[in-house]
Design a protein around this motif. Structure first.
Motif, PDB file in Angstrom:
ATOM      1  N   ASP A 247       9.810  -0.646  -8.316  1.00 37.25           N
ATOM      2  CA  ASP A 247       9.612  -2.091  -8.365  1.00 37.25           C
ATOM      3  C   ASP A 247       9.008  -2.456  -9.723  1.00 37.25           C
ATOM      4  O   ASP A 247       7.986  -1.902 -10.129  1.00 37.25           O
ATOM      5  CB  ASP A 247       8.667  -2.517  -7.237  1.00 37.25           C
TER       6      ASP A 247
ATOM      7  N   THR B 268       9.441   3.023  -4.868  1.00 34.19           N
ATOM      8  CA  THR B 268       9.712   2.396  -3.574  1.00 34.19           C
ATOM      9  C   THR B 268      10.720   3.202  -2.771  1.00 34.19           C
ATOM     10  O   THR B 268      10.812   3.057  -1.555  1.00 34.19           O
ATOM     11  CB  THR B 268      10.248   0.965  -3.748  1.00 34.19           C
TER      12      THR B 268
ATOM     13  N   ASP C 130      15.051  -6.911 -10.456  1.00 31.00           N
ATOM     14  CA  ASP C 130      13.708  -6.751  -9.911  1.00 31.00           C
ATOM     15  C   ASP C 130      13.247  -5.304  -9.816  1.00 31.00           C
ATOM     16  O   ASP C 130      12.182  -5.022  -9.288  1.00 31.00           O
ATOM     17  CB  ASP C 130      13.622  -7.389  -8.518  1.00 31.00           C
ATOM     18  N   SER C 131      14.060  -4.384 -10.336  1.00 26.67           N
ATOM     19  CA  SER C 131      13.714  -2.979 -10.181  1.00 26.67           C
ATOM     20  C   SER C 131      14.371  -2.117 -11.252  1.00 26.67           C
ATOM     21  O   SER C 131      15.259  -2.569 -11.978  1.00 26.67           O
ATOM     22  CB  SER C 131      14.158  -2.480  -8.798  1.00 26.67           C
TER      23      SER C 131
END
Length: 242
Positions: free
Chosen positions: A143, A197, A171-172
């Motif tokens: 993340d 994550t 987003d990652s």
């Protein structure tokens, strides 16, 4: 589904609610039991168990829950009777679906999975009928909000550790490895304080199928939702471009 990373197109994710978390913990508990049975309770000497522990931590499973699961599995190692089973089949519009399950009753699980496919106008195929459309890879997601390292430095750390590819999504960060190198790359990132994550072996579609027909869309949702609700099902991979 939210976000735009490739991960959103690989696995049908459940809602982030308590019921889903409970099922996730149950599934990981089964994986711990299988890993302990196959390689013993010491993560230092059991790479499969190390991988499951990393997965458990990525899903916020408490350490004491992990420890209890390992101890229980070690004590019951002779009684652990879960089997790993994989089903392959076709969804609407020629979509390819792979289902990984852990079961103590193969007949029950096979019947339930077949029912999920048939309810959504899909069909179970023979072993290997769709898996050739996927590549087995180690996959790590980080993340962006949880990562303090510069993207270029993160990429070099991953590649130096043996990663095959690095991609920056909205987003990652996504890191791809050979399955055999996943643990090495994950450990190298952990040593740098990187929070992941997800870090696990997965099946990545080589191409994706787009569905336009409303009936096809309703049916693919039905198949995936029913599979999500089955307690024996661990993971579902598909090549539907959501």
């Amino acid at each position: 589904m939210s976000g735009h990373s490739k991960f959103a197109n690989i696995k049908h994710k459940k809602e982030k609610n308590d019921a889903a978390k409970g099922k996730t913990f149950t599934m990981i508990g089964r994986e711990i039991a299988i890993a302990v049975k196959e390689g013993g309770p010491d993560p230092a000497n059991n790479s499969k168990l190390r991988d499951v522990i990393a997965k458990a931590k990525a899903n916020n499973m408490p350490n004491d829950t992990i420890d209890r699961g390992i101890k229980k599995a070690a004590g019951d190692s002779g009684n652990v009777n879960y089997e790993v089973v994989t089903y392959e089949g076709y969804g609407p519009g020629g979509t390819a679906i792979i289902v990984d399950a852990l079961t103590d009753n193969k007949n029950r699980t096979a019947a339930n999975v077949r029912n999920c496919f048939s309810k959504g106008q899909g069909s179970i195929g023979t072993q290997g009928c769709v898996s050739y459309m996927f590549d087995k890879k180690g996959q790590i997601f980080i993340d962006k909000e949880e990562c303090d390292m510069d993207a270029d430095d993160l990429m070099m750390t991953a590649l130096d550790a043996g990663a095959e590819d690095f991609a920056e999504e909205e987003d990652s960060f996504e890191i791809t490895t050979d399955p055999a190198e996943l643990a090495t790359v994950r450990d190298a990132l952990s040593a740098q304080g990187i929070v992941m994550t997800q870090a696990e072996v997965t099946m990545i579609p080589q191409t994706y199928v787009t569905l336009q027909d409303e009936k096809d869309l309703a049916n693919i949702h039905k198949i995936l939702d029913m599979l999500d609700e089955d307690d024996d099902v661990q993971t579902v991979y598909h090549n539907w471009d959501e």
